[in-house]
Design a protein around this motif. Structure first.
Motif, PDB file in Angstrom:
ATOM      1  N   VAL A  92      48.724  12.829  45.940  1.00  0.00           N
ATOM      2  CA  VAL A  92      49.750  13.267  46.931  1.00  0.00           C
ATOM      3  C   VAL A  92      50.141  14.449  46.515  1.00  0.00           C
ATOM      4  CG1 VAL A  92      51.360  12.592  48.572  1.00  0.00           C
ATOM      5  CG2 VAL A  92      49.974  11.109  47.757  1.00  0.00           C
ATOM      6  N   PRO A  93      49.915  15.556  47.275  1.00  0.00           N
ATOM      7  CA  PRO A  93      50.322  16.942  46.912  1.00  0.00           C
ATOM      8  C   PRO A  93      51.825  17.093  47.407  1.00  0.00           C
ATOM      9  CG  PRO A  93      48.949  17.217  48.738  1.00  0.00           C
ATOM     10  CD  PRO A  93      48.796  15.726  48.416  1.00  0.00           C
ATOM     11  N   GLU A  94      52.423  18.089  46.950  1.00  0.00           N
ATOM     12  CA  GLU A  94      54.026  18.473  47.620  1.00  0.00           C
ATOM     13  C   GLU A  94      53.511  19.053  48.938  1.00  0.00           C
ATOM     14  OE1 GLU A  94      56.898  20.409  45.086  1.00  0.00           O
ATOM     15  OE2 GLU A  94      56.076  19.535  43.194  1.00  0.00           O
ATOM     16  N   VAL A 107      58.509  13.249  51.361  1.00  0.00           N
ATOM     17  CA  VAL A 107      58.705  12.406  50.065  1.00  0.00           C
ATOM     18  C   VAL A 107      57.559  11.204  50.052  1.00  0.00           C
ATOM     19  CG1 VAL A 107      60.849  13.139  49.300  1.00  0.00           C
ATOM     20  CG2 VAL A 107      60.571  10.953  50.465  1.00  0.00           C
ATOM     21  N   GLU A 108      57.267  11.083  51.265  1.00  0.00           N
ATOM     22  CA  GLU A 108      56.418   9.699  51.351  1.00  0.00           C
ATOM     23  C   GLU A 108      55.235  10.101  52.392  1.00  0.00           C
ATOM     24  OE1 GLU A 108      57.596   5.443  50.924  1.00  0.00           O
ATOM     25  OE2 GLU A 108      57.289   5.661  53.056  1.00  0.00           O
ATOM     26  N   VAL A 109      54.103   9.490  52.028  1.00  0.00           N
ATOM     27  CA  VAL A 109      52.939   9.684  53.257  1.00  0.00           C
ATOM     28  C   VAL A 109      52.391   8.380  53.397  1.00  0.00           C
ATOM     29  CG1 VAL A 109      52.507  12.191  52.126  1.00  0.00           C
ATOM     30  CG2 VAL A 109      51.158  10.375  51.447  1.00  0.00           C
ATOM     31  N   THR A 110      51.682   8.235  54.359  1.00  0.00           N
ATOM     32  CA  THR A 110      50.543   7.248  54.922  1.00  0.00           C
ATOM     33  C   THR A 110      49.175   7.564  54.700  1.00  0.00           C
ATOM     34  OG1 THR A 110      52.482   6.162  56.038  1.00  0.00           O
ATOM     35  CG2 THR A 110      50.044   5.384  56.416  1.00  0.00           C
ATOM     36  N   VAL A 111      48.427   6.813  54.147  1.00  0.00           N
ATOM     37  CA  VAL A 111      46.736   7.204  54.176  1.00  0.00           C
ATOM     38  C   VAL A 111      46.480   6.707  55.450  1.00  0.00           C
ATOM     39  CG1 VAL A 111      44.697   6.627  53.187  1.00  0.00           C
ATOM     40  CG2 VAL A 111      46.684   6.890  51.841  1.00  0.00           C
ATOM     41  N   GLN A 112      46.147   7.774  56.191  1.00  0.00           N
ATOM     42  CA  GLN A 112      45.559   7.472  57.578  1.00  0.00           C
ATOM     43  C   GLN A 112      44.069   7.102  57.582  1.00  0.00           C
ATOM     44  OE1 GLN A 112      45.633  11.003  60.446  1.00  0.00           O
ATOM     45  NE2 GLN A 112      45.880   9.650  61.950  1.00  0.00           N
ATOM     46  N   GLU A 116      32.761  19.255  45.998  1.00  0.00           N
ATOM     47  CA  GLU A 116      34.232  20.153  45.563  1.00  0.00           C
ATOM     48  C   GLU A 116      34.480  20.831  47.103  1.00  0.00           C
ATOM     49  OE1 GLU A 116      35.890  23.635  43.116  1.00  0.00           O
ATOM     50  OE2 GLU A 116      33.980  23.024  42.727  1.00  0.00           O
ATOM     51  N   GLY A 117      35.819  20.652  47.624  1.00  0.00           N
ATOM     52  CA  GLY A 117      36.221  21.194  48.588  1.00  0.00           C
ATOM     53  C   GLY A 117      36.274  20.502  49.880  1.00  0.00           C
ATOM     54  N   GLU A 118      35.297  19.215  49.720  1.00  0.00           N
ATOM     55  CA  GLU A 118      35.244  18.525  50.960  1.00  0.00           C
ATOM     56  C   GLU A 118      36.233  17.527  51.062  1.00  0.00           C
ATOM     57  OE1 GLU A 118      31.681  15.324  52.393  1.00  0.00           O
ATOM     58  OE2 GLU A 118      31.826  15.829  50.255  1.00  0.00           O
ATOM     59  N   THR A 119      36.735  17.459  52.345  1.00  0.00           N
ATOM     60  CA  THR A 119      37.897  16.643  52.683  1.00  0.00           C
ATOM     61  C   THR A 119      37.614  14.927  52.431  1.00  0.00           C
ATOM     62  OG1 THR A 119      38.717  18.019  54.440  1.00  0.00           O
ATOM     63  CG2 THR A 119      39.450  15.614  54.708  1.00  0.00           C
ATOM     64  N   VAL A 120      38.326  14.256  51.528  1.00  0.00           N
ATOM     65  CA  VAL A 120      38.157  13.048  51.216  1.00  0.00           C
ATOM     66  C   VAL A 120      38.828  12.124  51.714  1.00  0.00           C
ATOM     67  CG1 VAL A 120      36.611  13.471  49.104  1.00  0.00           C
ATOM     68  CG2 VAL A 120      39.141  13.067  48.879  1.00  0.00           C
ATOM     69  N   VAL A 121      40.441  12.372  52.002  1.00  0.00           N
ATOM     70  CA  VAL A 121      41.221  11.572  52.689  1.00  0.00           C
ATOM     71  C   VAL A 121      42.255  12.256  53.504  1.00  0.00           C
ATOM     72  CG1 VAL A 121      42.531  11.958  50.626  1.00  0.00           C
ATOM     73  CG2 VAL A 121      43.075   9.757  52.088  1.00  0.00           C
ATOM     74  N   GLU A 122      42.618  11.734  54.590  1.00  0.00           N
ATOM     75  CA  GLU A 122      43.588  12.158  55.394  1.00  0.00           C
ATOM     76  C   GLU A 122      45.041  11.513  55.412  1.00  0.00           C
ATOM     77  OE1 GLU A 122      41.692  11.720  59.302  1.00  0.00           O
ATOM     78  OE2 GLU A 122      40.483  13.355  59.052  1.00  0.00           O
ATOM     79  N   LEU A 123      46.000  12.158  55.432  1.00  0.00           N
ATOM     80  CA  LEU A 123      47.090  11.561  55.107  1.00  0.00           C
ATOM     81  C   LEU A 123      48.286  12.022  56.472  1.00  0.00           C
ATOM     82  CD1 LEU A 123      48.046  12.723  51.150  1.00  0.00           C
ATOM     83  CD2 LEU A 123      47.226  10.649  52.187  1.00  0.00           C
ATOM     84  N   GLU A 124      48.994  11.084  56.653  1.00  0.00           N
ATOM     85  CA  GLU A 124      49.969  11.253  57.642  1.00  0.00           C
ATOM     86  C   GLU A 124      51.590  11.407  57.178  1.00  0.00           C
ATOM     87  OE1 GLU A 124      51.197   9.001  61.945  1.00  0.00           O
ATOM     88  OE2 GLU A 124      49.703   8.194  60.600  1.00  0.00           O
ATOM     89  N   GLY A 174      46.362   2.657  55.758  1.00  0.00           N
ATOM     90  CA  GLY A 174      47.765   2.159  56.133  1.00  0.00           C
ATOM     91  C   GLY A 174      48.889   1.994  55.278  1.00  0.00           C
ATOM     92  N   GLU A 175      48.524   2.181  53.976  1.00  0.00           N
ATOM     93  CA  GLU A 175      49.462   2.072  52.930  1.00  0.00           C
ATOM     94  C   GLU A 175      50.298   3.482  52.537  1.00  0.00           C
ATOM     95  OE1 GLU A 175      47.460  -1.542  50.248  1.00  0.00           O
ATOM     96  OE2 GLU A 175      47.411   0.614  49.452  1.00  0.00           O
ATOM     97  N   SER A 176      51.468   3.306  52.232  1.00  0.00           N
ATOM     98  CA  SER A 176      52.254   4.385  51.798  1.00  0.00           C
ATOM     99  C   SER A 176      52.072   4.862  50.423  1.00  0.00           C
ATOM    100  CB  SER A 176      53.809   3.959  52.151  1.00  0.00           C
ATOM    101  OG  SER A 176      53.892   3.851  53.450  1.00  0.00           O
ATOM    102  N   ALA A 177      52.405   6.150  49.995  1.00  0.00           N
ATOM    103  CA  ALA A 177      52.476   6.714  48.759  1.00  0.00           C
ATOM    104  C   ALA A 177      53.533   7.817  48.617  1.00  0.00           C
ATOM    105  CB  ALA A 177      51.250   7.088  48.277  1.00  0.00           C
ATOM    106  N   SER A 178      53.954   7.985  47.478  1.00  0.00           N
ATOM    107  CA  SER A 178      54.982   9.073  47.283  1.00  0.00           C
ATOM    108  C   SER A 178      54.112  10.338  46.555  1.00  0.00           C
ATOM    109  CB  SER A 178      56.121   8.847  46.231  1.00  0.00           C
ATOM    110  OG  SER A 178      56.872   7.549  46.811  1.00  0.00           O
ATOM    111  N   VAL A 179      54.878  11.602  46.803  1.00  0.00           N
ATOM    112  CA  VAL A 179      54.323  12.800  46.254  1.00  0.00           C
ATOM    113  C   VAL A 179      54.051  12.410  44.961  1.00  0.00           C
ATOM    114  CG1 VAL A 179      55.068  15.310  45.754  1.00  0.00           C
ATOM    115  CG2 VAL A 179      55.574  14.320  48.047  1.00  0.00           C
TER     116      VAL A 179
END
Length: 109
Positions: A7-9, A15-20, A32-40, A64-69
Motif C-alpha cells: 500500500v503506497p503513501e 492511513v487505511e485503504v480497502t482492497v476493492q 511491469e506497469g500493468e494494474t494488478v489491484v484497485e484500492l479504495e 473487501g479487507e482493509s490494509a494500512s500504508v
C-alpha cells in the motif's frame, strides 16, 4: 526474489485503504506497469501497478479487507508463469481416431 505489492503513501490523511478488486489471480502472468489491484480510500480509488513482470505469487489482503500504508498486499515472482510452463511441457492430446484404432476399436464412418 518476489517483488512485494505494498500500500503506497497516498497523502497525509490517508492511513487505511480497502482492497476493492484484484485484477489478477494467483498464478496469472503480470507485465511491469500493468494494474494488478484497485484500492479504495475515503477520498479516491487508486490503481496499483506491478513493479516488475512475472507471476502473481500471492494475495495477502483479499477483496473487501482493509490494509494500512506500507502493508504487503501480495507478491509478484520472477520468471514464467507456472501455468505457461506446464502447458509448454505437456504433450498434445493424441488424435482420438488414431487412439481408437490402436485400441482395436473401429472408428465410425
Amino acid at each position: 526474489m518476489p517483488a512485494e505489492i505494498r500500500v503506497p503513501e497516498l497523502g497525509e490523511s490517508v492511513v487505511e485503504v480497502t482492497v476493492q478488486r484484484w485484477l489478477k489471480q494467483v498464478g496469472d502472468p503480470v507485465e511491469e506497469g500493468e494494474t494488478v489491484v484497485e484500492l479504495e480510500t475515503e477520498k479516491a480509488n487508486v490503481e496499483i501497478a506491478a513493479e516488475q513482470s512475472g507471476t502473481l505469487e500471492s494475495i495477502e489482503v483479499r477483496e473487501g479487507e482493509s490494509a494500512s500504508v506500507g502493508d504487503v498486499l501480495g507478491a509478484i515472482g520472477e520468471g514464467a508463469p507456472a501455468r505457461e510452463a506446464a502447458a509448454t511441457s505437456e504433450r498434445p492430446e493424441p488424435d482420438s481416431a488414431r487412439e481408437a484404432e490402436r485400441a482395436g476399436v473401429a472408428s465410425p464412418s
